[in-house]
Scaffold this motif. Structure first.
Motif, PDB file in Angstrom:
ATOM      1  N   ALA A  33       0.842  -1.191   0.000  1.00 35.48           N
ATOM      2  CA  ALA A  33       0.000   0.000   0.000  1.00 35.48           C
ATOM      3  C   ALA A  33       0.869   1.229   0.000  1.00 35.48           C
ATOM      4  CB  ALA A  33      -0.922  -0.004   1.218  1.00 35.48           C
ATOM      5  N   ALA A  34       0.318   2.325  -0.480  1.00 36.43           N
ATOM      6  CA  ALA A  34       1.018   3.607  -0.475  1.00 36.43           C
ATOM      7  C   ALA A  34       0.121   4.631   0.194  1.00 36.43           C
ATOM      8  CB  ALA A  34       1.343   4.047  -1.903  1.00 36.43           C
ATOM      9  N   VAL A  35       0.696   5.475   1.020  1.00 38.25           N
ATOM     10  CA  VAL A  35      -0.046   6.524   1.698  1.00 38.25           C
ATOM     11  C   VAL A  35       0.418   7.851   1.150  1.00 38.25           C
ATOM     12  CG1 VAL A  35      -0.623   7.550   3.925  1.00 38.25           C
ATOM     13  CG2 VAL A  35      -0.162   5.095   3.769  1.00 38.25           C
ATOM     14  N   SER A  36      -0.503   8.702   0.737  1.00 42.88           N
ATOM     15  CA  SER A  36      -0.131   9.981   0.153  1.00 42.88           C
ATOM     16  C   SER A  36      -0.839  11.111   0.871  1.00 42.88           C
ATOM     17  CB  SER A  36      -0.474  10.024  -1.345  1.00 42.88           C
ATOM     18  OG  SER A  36      -1.860   9.848  -1.521  1.00 42.88           O
ATOM     19  N   CYS A  37      -0.191  12.251   0.947  1.00 49.50           N
ATOM     20  CA  CYS A  37      -0.802  13.427   1.542  1.00 49.50           C
ATOM     21  C   CYS A  37      -0.267  14.655   0.827  1.00 49.50           C
ATOM     22  CB  CYS A  37      -0.524  13.518   3.041  1.00 49.50           C
ATOM     23  SG  CYS A  37       1.219  13.582   3.468  1.00 49.50           S
ATOM     24  N   THR A  38      -1.047  15.718   0.819  1.00 52.45           N
ATOM     25  CA  THR A  38      -0.654  16.936   0.133  1.00 52.45           C
ATOM     26  C   THR A  38      -0.172  17.962   1.133  1.00 52.45           C
ATOM     27  OG1 THR A  38      -2.925  17.748   0.230  1.00 52.45           O
ATOM     28  CG2 THR A  38      -2.258  16.583  -1.768  1.00 52.45           C
ATOM     29  N   ALA A  84     -10.996  17.511   1.406  1.00 57.62           N
ATOM     30  CA  ALA A  84     -11.944  16.720   2.181  1.00 57.62           C
ATOM     31  C   ALA A  84     -11.302  15.476   2.786  1.00 57.62           C
ATOM     32  CB  ALA A  84     -13.127  16.321   1.301  1.00 57.62           C
ATOM     33  N   GLN A  85     -10.306  14.898   2.108  1.00 56.12           N
ATOM     34  CA  GLN A  85      -9.621  13.694   2.589  1.00 56.12           C
ATOM     35  C   GLN A  85      -8.132  13.847   2.294  1.00 56.12           C
ATOM     36  OE1 GLN A  85     -11.405  10.037   1.431  1.00 56.12           O
ATOM     37  NE2 GLN A  85      -9.865   8.760   2.418  1.00 56.12           N
TER      38      GLN A  85
END
Length: 204
Positions: A3-8, A56-57
């Motif tokens: 899995a990969a987790v991404s955030c801005t 929103a997410q």
């Protein structure tokens, strides 16, 4: 399952930056929220609208990305993203593999950059290879102006300290074909940047 987790995160004066972590592995017992789990078929994003994080997410997980599916998904994410993606790999071997795969999957013209490790240990008596130093400085100099593309870096290299942006901007320069150059001023600038003025070059 991988899995990969991404955030801005915002960048002052630049395009928004998306961080993608590919160094973690999750199993069935890890309590992954099914509503945040997305599969590797890029066509699914057309109706899920959650390929990348949004206001929103802020965090999105991608699951069941086997083999080269992670790179295929990242290439599609880079095409859709409004700014560059920074991909954090587990090690240098994964960085090299993902670079080759991304160059295959990404649309033509997509910048694919890697930030290399020094490939030296703290107690080594020799300096890193000049090509590595050059590649790191080149990427650091263009990174503030990068608006699209993918930058791949391994976790260990990401944890190392870097010079401030002001230092890179003060010591980076571009030369164009046909440009008129003040040799004396240019020589002084190179000496100030750590180069040695010599009549004959003995090393590459």
């Amino acid at each position: 399952k991988s899995a990969a987790v991404s955030c801005t995160s915002p960048r002052p004066g630049g395009a928004p930056l998306t961080l993608v972590t590919c160094a973690a592995r999750f199993g069935d017992a890890d309590g992954i929220d099914p509503s945040a789990l997305y599969y590797s078929d890029p066509r699914m994003a057309d109706h899920q609208h959650l390929l990348l994080p949004s206001k929103a997410q802020m965090h999105v997980r991608w699951g069941q990305l086997y083999g080269s599916a992670s790179s295929l998904w990242l290439a599609e994410a880079a095409r859709r993203a409004s700014g560059p993606l920074v991909v954090v790999a587990a090690d240098a071997r994964q960085v090299s593999r993902m670079e080759e795969e991304l160059r295959f999957f990404a649309p033509p013209g997509t910048p694919i950059e890697t930030f290399p490790d020094w490939e030296t240990l703290p107690y080594d008596v020799f300096s890193p290879h000049p090509d590595i130093v050059s590649q790191r400085l080149r990427l650091l100099s263009i990174l503030p102006r990068l608006t699209k593309g993918i930058v791949v870096i391994d976790l260990g290299t990401l944890l190392q300290r870097l010079p401030p942006k002001s230092y890179i901007e003060a010591h980076a320069f571009d030369l164009s074909v046909g440009e008129r150059l003040d040799i004396g001023a240019f020589r002084d600038r190179l000496v100030g940047a750590g180069y040695v003025a010599t009549s004959q070059v003995m090393a590459p």
